[in-house]
Scaffold this motif. Structure first.
Motif, PDB file in Angstrom:
ATOM      1  N   ALA A   1      40.878 -56.967  40.787  1.00 49.25           N
ATOM      2  CA  ALA A   1      40.486 -58.377  40.788  1.00 49.25           C
ATOM      3  C   ALA A   1      39.101 -58.556  40.181  1.00 49.25           C
ATOM      4  O   ALA A   1      38.869 -59.487  39.390  1.00 49.25           O
ATOM      5  CB  ALA A   1      40.518 -58.922  42.206  1.00 49.25           C
ATOM      6  N   ARG A   2      38.190 -57.678  40.527  1.00 51.01           N
ATOM      7  CA  ARG A   2      36.830 -57.776  39.978  1.00 51.01           C
ATOM      8  C   ARG A   2      36.810 -57.440  38.485  1.00 51.01           C
ATOM      9  O   ARG A   2      36.092 -58.077  37.703  1.00 51.01           O
ATOM     10  CB  ARG A   2      35.894 -56.849  40.750  1.00 51.01           C
ATOM     11  CG  ARG A   2      35.585 -57.345  42.164  1.00 51.01           C
ATOM     12  CD  ARG A   2      34.600 -56.428  42.859  1.00 51.01           C
ATOM     13  NE  ARG A   2      33.345 -56.321  42.121  1.00 51.01           N
ATOM     14  CZ  ARG A   2      32.366 -55.463  42.454  1.00 51.01           C
ATOM     15  NH1 ARG A   2      32.515 -54.660  43.497  1.00 51.01           N
ATOM     16  NH2 ARG A   2      31.253 -55.427  41.748  1.00 51.01           N
ATOM     17  N   LEU A   3      37.583 -56.451  38.080  1.00 46.35           N
ATOM     18  CA  LEU A   3      37.661 -56.111  36.661  1.00 46.35           C
ATOM     19  C   LEU A   3      38.197 -57.285  35.845  1.00 46.35           C
ATOM     20  O   LEU A   3      37.689 -57.604  34.760  1.00 46.35           O
ATOM     21  CB  LEU A   3      38.556 -54.893  36.455  1.00 46.35           C
ATOM     22  CG  LEU A   3      37.987 -53.541  36.886  1.00 46.35           C
ATOM     23  CD1 LEU A   3      39.079 -52.479  36.874  1.00 46.35           C
ATOM     24  CD2 LEU A   3      36.824 -53.127  35.991  1.00 46.35           C
ATOM     25  N   ALA A   4      39.225 -57.948  36.365  1.00 44.12           N
ATOM     26  CA  ALA A   4      39.786 -59.106  35.665  1.00 44.12           C
ATOM     27  C   ALA A   4      38.780 -60.240  35.603  1.00 44.12           C
ATOM     28  O   ALA A   4      38.639 -60.905  34.566  1.00 44.12           O
ATOM     29  CB  ALA A   4      41.064 -59.564  36.366  1.00 44.12           C
ATOM     30  N   ASP A   5      38.059 -60.470  36.703  1.00 45.46           N
ATOM     31  CA  ASP A   5      37.068 -61.554  36.730  1.00 45.46           C
ATOM     32  C   ASP A   5      35.969 -61.313  35.696  1.00 45.46           C
ATOM     33  O   ASP A   5      35.560 -62.245  34.983  1.00 45.46           O
ATOM     34  CB  ASP A   5      36.451 -61.673  38.127  1.00 45.46           C
ATOM     35  CG  ASP A   5      37.399 -62.306  39.134  1.00 45.46           C
ATOM     36  OD1 ASP A   5      38.406 -62.907  38.701  1.00 45.46           O
ATOM     37  OD2 ASP A   5      37.130 -62.193  40.345  1.00 45.46           O
ATOM     38  N   VAL A   6      35.474 -60.099  35.625  1.00 45.17           N
ATOM     39  CA  VAL A   6      34.401 -59.783  34.673  1.00 45.17           C
ATOM     40  C   VAL A   6      34.883 -59.981  33.237  1.00 45.17           C
ATOM     41  O   VAL A   6      34.169 -60.540  32.397  1.00 45.17           O
ATOM     42  CB  VAL A   6      33.909 -58.337  34.890  1.00 45.17           C
ATOM     43  CG1 VAL A   6      33.096 -57.851  33.686  1.00 45.17           C
ATOM     44  CG2 VAL A   6      33.064 -58.254  36.143  1.00 45.17           C
ATOM     45  N   THR A   7      36.087 -59.541  32.961  1.00 37.88           N
ATOM     46  CA  THR A   7      36.614 -59.679  31.604  1.00 37.88           C
ATOM     47  C   THR A   7      36.833 -61.139  31.244  1.00 37.88           C
ATOM     48  O   THR A   7      36.489 -61.581  30.139  1.00 37.88           O
ATOM     49  CB  THR A   7      37.932 -58.899  31.470  1.00 37.88           C
ATOM     50  OG1 THR A   7      37.722 -57.540  31.854  1.00 37.88           O
ATOM     51  CG2 THR A   7      38.446 -58.954  30.036  1.00 37.88           C
TER      52      THR A   7
ATOM     53  N   ALA B   1      45.124 -53.307  30.089  1.00 37.27           N
ATOM     54  CA  ALA B   1      44.545 -52.394  31.073  1.00 37.27           C
ATOM     55  C   ALA B   1      45.463 -52.217  32.272  1.00 37.27           C
ATOM     56  O   ALA B   1      45.706 -51.084  32.733  1.00 37.27           O
ATOM     57  CB  ALA B   1      43.181 -52.919  31.518  1.00 37.27           C
ATOM     58  N   PHE B   2      45.997 -53.306  32.783  1.00 31.97           N
ATOM     59  CA  PHE B   2      46.786 -53.213  34.008  1.00 31.97           C
ATOM     60  C   PHE B   2      48.183 -52.636  33.756  1.00 31.97           C
ATOM     61  O   PHE B   2      48.738 -51.943  34.599  1.00 31.97           O
ATOM     62  CB  PHE B   2      46.875 -54.581  34.678  1.00 31.97           C
ATOM     63  CG  PHE B   2      45.561 -55.062  35.252  1.00 31.97           C
ATOM     64  CD1 PHE B   2      44.461 -54.221  35.308  1.00 31.97           C
ATOM     65  CD2 PHE B   2      45.431 -56.347  35.747  1.00 31.97           C
ATOM     66  CE1 PHE B   2      43.249 -54.650  35.826  1.00 31.97           C
ATOM     67  CE2 PHE B   2      44.224 -56.778  36.280  1.00 31.97           C
ATOM     68  CZ  PHE B   2      43.131 -55.933  36.313  1.00 31.97           C
ATOM     69  N   SER B   3      48.760 -52.913  32.592  1.00 36.24           N
ATOM     70  CA  SER B   3      50.084 -52.351  32.306  1.00 36.24           C
ATOM     71  C   SER B   3      49.996 -50.838  32.115  1.00 36.24           C
ATOM     72  O   SER B   3      50.863 -50.090  32.588  1.00 36.24           O
ATOM     73  CB  SER B   3      50.692 -53.016  31.071  1.00 36.24           C
ATOM     74  OG  SER B   3      49.901 -52.770  29.919  1.00 36.24           O
ATOM     75  N   ARG B   4      48.956 -50.382  31.435  1.00 34.70           N
ATOM     76  CA  ARG B   4      48.797 -48.938  31.268  1.00 34.70           C
ATOM     77  C   ARG B   4      48.428 -48.274  32.588  1.00 34.70           C
ATOM     78  O   ARG B   4      48.830 -47.135  32.863  1.00 34.70           O
ATOM     79  CB  ARG B   4      47.741 -48.647  30.211  1.00 34.70           C
ATOM     80  CG  ARG B   4      48.181 -49.013  28.811  1.00 34.70           C
ATOM     81  CD  ARG B   4      47.256 -48.455  27.767  1.00 34.70           C
ATOM     82  NE  ARG B   4      47.660 -48.839  26.421  1.00 34.70           N
ATOM     83  CZ  ARG B   4      46.989 -48.512  25.332  1.00 34.70           C
ATOM     84  NH1 ARG B   4      45.882 -47.764  25.428  1.00 34.70           N
ATOM     85  NH2 ARG B   4      47.403 -48.900  24.138  1.00 34.70           N
ATOM     86  N   ALA B   5      47.673 -48.980  33.411  1.00 34.22           N
ATOM     87  CA  ALA B   5      47.342 -48.444  34.732  1.00 34.22           C
ATOM     88  C   ALA B   5      48.602 -48.274  35.575  1.00 34.22           C
ATOM     89  O   ALA B   5      48.752 -47.273  36.294  1.00 34.22           O
ATOM     90  CB  ALA B   5      46.349 -49.365  35.431  1.00 34.22           C
ATOM     91  N   ALA B   6      49.505 -49.243  35.484  1.00 31.90           N
ATOM     92  CA  ALA B   6      50.744 -49.149  36.251  1.00 31.90           C
ATOM     93  C   ALA B   6      51.557 -47.931  35.815  1.00 31.90           C
ATOM     94  O   ALA B   6      52.130 -47.211  36.656  1.00 31.90           O
ATOM     95  CB  ALA B   6      51.556 -50.425  36.082  1.00 31.90           C
ATOM     96  N   ARG B   7      51.601 -47.666  34.506  1.00 31.53           N
ATOM     97  CA  ARG B   7      52.323 -46.493  34.028  1.00 31.53           C
ATOM     98  C   ARG B   7      51.671 -45.201  34.509  1.00 31.53           C
ATOM     99  O   ARG B   7      52.358 -44.246  34.881  1.00 31.53           O
ATOM    100  CB  ARG B   7      52.399 -46.511  32.495  1.00 31.53           C
ATOM    101  CG  ARG B   7      53.309 -47.587  31.940  1.00 31.53           C
ATOM    102  CD  ARG B   7      53.738 -47.264  30.514  1.00 31.53           C
ATOM    103  NE  ARG B   7      52.607 -47.181  29.598  1.00 31.53           N
ATOM    104  CZ  ARG B   7      52.123 -48.210  28.924  1.00 31.53           C
ATOM    105  NH1 ARG B   7      52.656 -49.426  29.089  1.00 31.53           N
ATOM    106  NH2 ARG B   7      51.123 -48.057  28.098  1.00 31.53           N
ATOM    107  N   ALA B   8      50.343 -45.196  34.491  1.00 30.54           N
ATOM    108  CA  ALA B   8      49.630 -44.007  34.961  1.00 30.54           C
ATOM    109  C   ALA B   8      49.878 -43.775  36.448  1.00 30.54           C
ATOM    110  O   ALA B   8      50.014 -42.630  36.899  1.00 30.54           O
ATOM    111  CB  ALA B   8      48.130 -44.162  34.699  1.00 30.54           C
TER     112      ALA B   8
END
Length: 328
Positions: free
Chosen positions: A131-137, A19-26
Motif C-alpha cells: 500500500a505504501r509503495l503504491a501511494d509513493v508511486t 511491480a505487483f504482478s511480478r511480485a505475485a509470480r515470485a
C-alpha cells in the motif's frame, strides 16, 4: 548529445501493475514467510529501480550543449503548477528520484519487519508495504506524465552537431527560408504561404570540398524584444547564438511575405549588431519579383537563380578549414 535516445517514460499505474504482478509470480514459487519476503523484494526492487532509472536516463542539463538546453527551455511546456523548460524538468526529475529512493526505504523497512514472524503477520506487513509503495508511486504520477510528454516533444528536436560548420537561415516568416533549405539539402520542411509554418528548428546538409555544412532553417524570427518572443522564436535565437558560423538573413523585397521591407531590414541590422563576430549576409529572396534592396546575394529558387552562388558565398564566409590527420 541529442534527445533521441530518451526512453519511454512509464506511467505510475503501469509501474504499480508491473511491480505487483511480478511480485505475485515470485510469491507463488515459494511459501510462508519466504513467499512474502520474495514478493516484497520483487515489488520494491521494480519500483525503486524503474523510478530511479527514469531520472538517470535524462541528461545533466548543466553539461549538455547550450543549444540543446535552450531548445528544451523553449519547447517543454508547463505542467500543472510546475514551470516549463529545464527548471520544470529538474523539478519533475527530483520528485521521481525521491519516490524511487522512498520505494527502496519502504522495501528495506518492511523486510526487517518480516524477520522472525509467522506467515500471517508477514502477509499483513507485506500488504502494508504494498500500500505504501503504491501511494509513493502514485504521488509522482503527474511528474511521470509531465516527463513523458516532455520526452515525446524533445525527441522531435533536430540532430544538430555543434562541431560541424553551420549556416543559419534567419528572417521573417514566409520569406523563403524553408524553400531554399529544402531545395539545396535533404531536408523536407513544410512550405506554405502563412507565417510560422516552420514550427521548429530544422536541419539540412550540403557538402563542399569534402566538408559537410549544416544548414539550419529557423522559425520566422520577429523583430521584437527577447522577453516578448514566444517559444518558437526563442528556438531561432538559440540556433543563432550557439551554432552559427554564418548567418543568412533572408529579405523579401517584394514584401509578399506580409512584412514591410523596412522592418525586415531592421531585423537584419539587429542581428548584425548582436552577432558582430559572425558573418551576416543579406539575401534578397524572390529576386524574380523584386530586388530593390542592397544585398550580398540575390536569390530566386523557383527560377534557379543565385542558388549555387549563395551557397558558395556562405561557405566562403564560414571559412572552415578541414583538420587533416597529422602526417609524419
Amino acid at each position: 548529445m541529442t534527445y533521441e535516445d530518451l526512453p519511454t517514460v512509464p506511467r505510475a499505474e503501469e509501474l504499480v501493475d508491473k511491480a505487483f504482478s511480478r511480485a505475485a509470480r515470485a510469491g507463488r514459487a515459494k511459501s510462508g514467510v519466504e513467499a512474502q519476503q520474495s514478493m516484497l523484494q520483487t515489488a520494491g526492487n521494480i519500483l525503486s529501480d524503474n523510478l530511479q532509472n527514469v531520472v538517470t536516463s535524462w541528461p545533466d542539463f548543466d553539461r549538455v550543449d547550450p543549444f540543446y538546453r535552450e531548445l528544451a527551455d523553449a519547447v517543454v511546456p508547463a505542467h500543472g503548477d510546475c514551470p516549463g523548460g529545464v527548471d520544470g524538468l529538474r523539478s519533475h526529475l527530483s520528485e521521481v528520484m525521491w519516490a524511487g529512493r522512498q520505494a527502496g526505504h519502504i522495501r528495506d523497512e518492511y523486510q526487517s519487519k518480516l524477520r522472525g514472524v509467522d506467515a500471517d503477520l508477514a502477509r499483513k506487513h507485506r500488504k502494508q508495504a504494498f500500500a505504501r509503495l503504491a501511494d509513493v508511486t502514485r504521488e509522482v504520477a503527474d511528474d511521470l506524465e509531465a516527463l513523458g510528454e516532455a520526452r515525446d516533444t524533445l525527441k522531435t528536436l533536430p540532430d544538430v552537431r555543434p562541431d560541424e560548420p553551420t549556416i543559419v537561415i534567419a528572417g521573417y516568416p514566409n520569406v523563403g527560408k524553408s524553400t531554399f533549405v529544402n531545395h539545396v539539402t535533404n531536408a523536407r520542411n513544410e512550405v506554405a504561404s502563412y507565417p510560422f509554418t516552420t514550427k521548429q528548428v530544422r536541419v539540412g546538409h550540403v557538402e563542399r570540398d569534402h566538408v559537410r555544412y549544416q544548414l539550419i532553417d529557423t522559425p520566422g524570427l520577429l523583430d521584437r524584444p527577447e522577453a516578448d518572443r514566444n517559444g518558437i522564436e526563442r528556438q531561432a535565437v538559440s540556433a543563432l547564438q550557439h551554432l552559427a558560423d554564418c548567418i543568412l538573413v533572408f529579405v523579401d523585397a517584394s514584401a509578399e511575405c506580409g512584412y514591410p521591407v523596412e522592418v525586415q531590414l531592421a531585423l537584419r541590422d539587429e542581428l548584425a549588431d548582436r552577432f558582430a563576430d559572425i558573418p551576416v549576409l543579406t539575401v534578397c529572396t524572390k529576386a524574380d519579383r523584386a530586388r530593390d534592396i542592397e544585398a550580398d546575394a540575390y536569390l530566386s529558387v523557383t527560377e534557379e537563380e543565385g542558388v549555387e552562388e549563395l551557397l558558395d558565398a556562405a561557405v566562403e564566409a564560414v571559412d572552415y578549414e578541414l583538420e587533416l590527420p597529422f602526417e609524419g
